[in-house]
Motif scaffolding. Structure first.
Motif, PDB file in Angstrom:
ATOM      1  N   MET A  30       0.390   8.204  -3.815  1.00  0.00           N
ATOM      2  CA  MET A  30       0.635   6.951  -4.549  1.00  0.00           C
ATOM      3  C   MET A  30      -0.683   6.282  -4.927  1.00  0.00           C
ATOM      4  SD  MET A  30       3.462   4.615  -2.675  1.00  0.00           S
ATOM      5  CE  MET A  30       3.233   3.003  -3.420  1.00  0.00           C
ATOM      6  N   LEU A  31      -1.589   6.234  -3.953  1.00  0.00           N
ATOM      7  CA  LEU A  31      -2.878   5.577  -4.170  1.00  0.00           C
ATOM      8  C   LEU A  31      -3.679   6.290  -5.261  1.00  0.00           C
ATOM      9  CD1 LEU A  31      -4.774   3.362  -2.717  1.00  0.00           C
ATOM     10  CD2 LEU A  31      -5.941   5.358  -1.838  1.00  0.00           C
ATOM     11  N   ILE A  32      -3.726   7.627  -5.171  1.00  0.00           N
ATOM     12  CA  ILE A  32      -4.533   8.395  -6.127  1.00  0.00           C
ATOM     13  C   ILE A  32      -3.905   8.342  -7.519  1.00  0.00           C
ATOM     14  CG2 ILE A  32      -5.246  10.749  -6.748  1.00  0.00           C
ATOM     15  CD1 ILE A  32      -5.817  11.190  -3.745  1.00  0.00           C
ATOM     16  N   GLU A  33      -2.591   8.529  -7.587  1.00  0.00           N
ATOM     17  CA  GLU A  33      -1.940   8.575  -8.906  1.00  0.00           C
ATOM     18  C   GLU A  33      -1.958   7.214  -9.597  1.00  0.00           C
ATOM     19  OE1 GLU A  33       1.843  10.589  -8.752  1.00  0.00           O
ATOM     20  OE2 GLU A  33       0.867  12.456  -8.132  1.00  0.00           O
ATOM     21  N   ALA A  34      -1.807   6.143  -8.810  1.00  0.00           N
ATOM     22  CA  ALA A  34      -1.800   4.807  -9.421  1.00  0.00           C
ATOM     23  C   ALA A  34      -3.222   4.273  -9.585  1.00  0.00           C
ATOM     24  CB  ALA A  34      -0.978   3.856  -8.561  1.00  0.00           C
ATOM     25  N   GLU A  35      -4.208   5.029  -9.041  1.00  0.00           N
ATOM     26  CA  GLU A  35      -5.602   4.544  -9.008  1.00  0.00           C
ATOM     27  C   GLU A  35      -5.617   3.107  -8.481  1.00  0.00           C
ATOM     28  OE1 GLU A  35      -7.656   5.228 -12.695  1.00  0.00           O
ATOM     29  OE2 GLU A  35      -6.993   7.304 -12.787  1.00  0.00           O
ATOM     30  N   GLY A  36      -4.796   2.887  -7.459  1.00  0.00           N
ATOM     31  CA  GLY A  36      -4.629   1.529  -6.942  1.00  0.00           C
ATOM     32  C   GLY A  36      -5.643   1.178  -5.861  1.00  0.00           C
ATOM     33  N   HIS A  37      -5.537  -0.054  -5.387  1.00  0.00           N
ATOM     34  CA  HIS A  37      -6.398  -0.514  -4.296  1.00  0.00           C
ATOM     35  C   HIS A  37      -5.567  -0.522  -3.011  1.00  0.00           C
ATOM     36  CE1 HIS A  37      -8.852  -2.973  -1.727  1.00  0.00           C
ATOM     37  NE2 HIS A  37      -9.849  -2.837  -2.591  1.00  0.00           N
ATOM     38  N   PRO A  38      -6.099   0.050  -1.899  1.00  0.00           N
ATOM     39  CA  PRO A  38      -5.277   0.131  -0.686  1.00  0.00           C
ATOM     40  C   PRO A  38      -4.801  -1.234  -0.183  1.00  0.00           C
ATOM     41  CG  PRO A  38      -7.550   0.872  -0.262  1.00  0.00           C
ATOM     42  CD  PRO A  38      -7.409   0.682  -1.735  1.00  0.00           C
ATOM     43  N   ALA A  39      -5.632  -2.260  -0.323  1.00  0.00           N
ATOM     44  CA  ALA A  39      -5.214  -3.583   0.193  1.00  0.00           C
ATOM     45  C   ALA A  39      -3.985  -4.084  -0.580  1.00  0.00           C
ATOM     46  CB  ALA A  39      -6.369  -4.570   0.074  1.00  0.00           C
ATOM     47  N   LYS A  40      -4.008  -3.907  -1.914  1.00  0.00           N
ATOM     48  CA  LYS A  40      -2.872  -4.363  -2.745  1.00  0.00           C
ATOM     49  C   LYS A  40      -1.615  -3.573  -2.408  1.00  0.00           C
ATOM     50  CE  LYS A  40      -4.688  -6.812  -6.608  1.00  0.00           C
ATOM     51  NZ  LYS A  40      -5.994  -6.369  -7.092  1.00  0.00           N
ATOM     52  N   MET A  41      -1.785  -2.253  -2.211  1.00  0.00           N
ATOM     53  CA  MET A  41      -0.606  -1.411  -1.931  1.00  0.00           C
ATOM     54  C   MET A  41      -0.041  -1.730  -0.557  1.00  0.00           C
ATOM     55  SD  MET A  41      -1.686   2.079  -3.805  1.00  0.00           S
ATOM     56  CE  MET A  41      -0.415   2.381  -4.979  1.00  0.00           C
ATOM     57  N   LYS A  42      -0.912  -2.086   0.365  1.00  0.00           N
ATOM     58  CA  LYS A  42      -0.468  -2.486   1.706  1.00  0.00           C
ATOM     59  C   LYS A  42       0.329  -3.800   1.613  1.00  0.00           C
ATOM     60  CE  LYS A  42      -3.086  -4.742   4.340  1.00  0.00           C
ATOM     61  NZ  LYS A  42      -4.322  -5.253   4.927  1.00  0.00           N
TER      62      LYS A  42
END
Ligand SMILES: NC(=O)c1ccc[n+]([C@@H]2O[C@H](COP(=O)([O-])OP(=O)(O)OC[C@H]3O[C@@H](n4cnc5c(N)ncnc54)[C@H](OP(=O)(O)O)[C@@H]3O)[C@@H](O)[C@H]2O)c1
Length: 275
Positions: free
Chosen positions: A217-229
C-alpha cells in the motif's frame, strides 16, 4: 531492453546467486541456456543444473569468456582470489557486477589487469521471490550502459536504486540485514496472536500478510507512513491502544539502534577485509 540476447555468469552459486537466478528465470529475463554458474561444490552445481537447467562449471576462467555480464557472488574474503584468477580472461566490453558485501569498486578494479566496468550492488534475499531491494553504484569505468544492465537485473528481482558508494554500509544495515528484522517482528507478532488466542498458523498468516499488504500500500500509493497510520487509528479505538504500547516500549528507538548497529558492523567488516 538492456539484457536481450545477453549471457550472464554467476561466479559462486550460493544462497544469494541462487535467489537472483531463480528470480531472473521466473521473470523470463534470461533463458536457462544463457545462464552460467560456477561453484567449487559439485553437489551444489548438480542441484542448480537439475533445478533450473542452467550451464554449470567448476572453472571460473572457462565461464568468463562465454558471458557478457559476470556476477561476482562469492564470499567477500575470496573475491580477490577469484578476480585475480579471471583477470587474464576478462574482455573490455564485459560488465562485472559484484554483490560482495564491503568490497569497494576501487578494490574490485585493483584486482583486474584490464580497466573493466564494475558495478557494486547490495541486494537482499527476498530477490528469491521477486521482491528484493538492491542499491547499486558504478565503478570508475562503468558507463550508463553498464548501469542499465545491472539495474535491469536487480529490477527484475525486485526494486533497484542507484546510490553513492559511501552509503553502501547504511544500505547493508537497513535492507541487507532487513529481512532478518522483519522475520523477527513476524515471529513476535505470531506469538502475540497465539497469546490472544489465535491458532499459530492463522496468527502467522495474519501477521505476514499484514506486513506485505501494508508495504505494498505504501509503495503503490507513494504515501507517507505517518498519514497511512493515521488512516487506521480512530480516536479512543483499538489501534491507538496498540500504538501507545509500542511507543512506551520504545519500538522506534530500538529499530533505529538496530540499523545503526548493523551499519557500524558493516563498516568494521569492510575495514577488516581491506587490512
Ligand atoms: N545472503 C545475503 O543475504 C546477502 C545479501 C547481500 C550480499 N550478499 C553477498 O553475496 C555474496 C554471496 O553470499 P551468499 O550468502 O550467497 O554466500 P554463499 O552461500 O557462501 O555463496 C558463495 C558460494 O561461492 C562458492 N565458492 C567458494 N569459492 C569459490 C570459487 N573460488 N569459485 C566459485 N565459487 C566459489 C561457495 O562454495 P562453498 O560453500 O563450498 O565454499 C558458495 O557456494 C557475499 O559476498 C555476500 O557478501 C549476501
Amino acid at each position: 531492453m538492456p539484457l536481450s540476447g545477453l549471457k550472464i555468469g554467476f561466479l559462486g552459486g550460493g544462497a544469494m546467486a541462487g535467489a537472483i537466478l531463480a528470480g531472473l528465470l521466473k521473470k523470463g529475463i534470461f533463458l536457462p541456456e544463457n545462464i552460467y554458474i560456477t561453484d567449487i561444490s559439485t553437489a551444489r552445481l548438480k542441484y542448480l543444473q537439475d533445478s533450473y537447467g542452467v550451464n554449470t562449471s567448476q572453472d571460473n576462467t572457462a565461464v568468463v569468456p562465454e558471458v557478457d555480464i559476470m556476477v561476482l557472488a562469492v564470499k567477500p574474503q575470496i573475491t580477490g582470489a577469484v578476480l585475480k584468477e579471471i583477470a587474464g580472461v576478462v574482455k573490455p566490453d564485459q560488465t562485472l557486477v559484484s554483490i560482495a558485501a564491503g568490497i569497494s569498486t576501487a578494490m574490485l578494479e585493483s584486482y583486474l589487469n584490464t580497466p573493466l566496468a564494475v558495478v557494486r550492488v547490495m541486494p537482499n534475499t527476498p530477490a528469491l521471490v521477486g521482491e528484493g531491494v538492491s542499491a547499486l553504484c558504478p565503478g570508475s569505468q562503468a558507463g550508463p550502459g553498464d548501469m542499465d544492465r545491472a539495474m535491469a537485473i536487480f529490477n527484475a528481482v525486485g526494486r533497484a536504486v542507484e546510490l553513492p558508494e559511501h552509503m553502501m554500509d547504511a544500505v547493508t544495515g537497513l535492507s541487507g540485514s532487513g529481512p532478518a528484522y522483519m522475520f523477527l517482528i513476524l515471529e513476535a507478532l505470531s506469538d502475540a496472536g497465539v497469546k490472544v488466542g489465535l491458532p499459530r498458523d492463522a496468527a502467522l498468516l495474519l501477521a505476514a500478510q499484514t506486513m506485505l499488504g501494508s508495504a505494498r500500500m505504501l509503495i503503490e500509493a507513494e504515501g507517507h507512513p505517518a498519514k497511512m497510520k493515521e488512516m487506521v487509528t480512530t480516536p479512543g479505538g483499538t489501534t491507538i491502544e496498540g500504538l501507545y504500547a509500542l511507543e512506551q516500549a520504545g519500538l522506534r528507538g530500538t529499530l533505529m539502534k538496530a540499523v545503526e548497529a548493523a551499519t557500524r558492523r558493516s563498516r568494521e567488516l569492510a575495514s577488516g577485509i581491506k587490512s
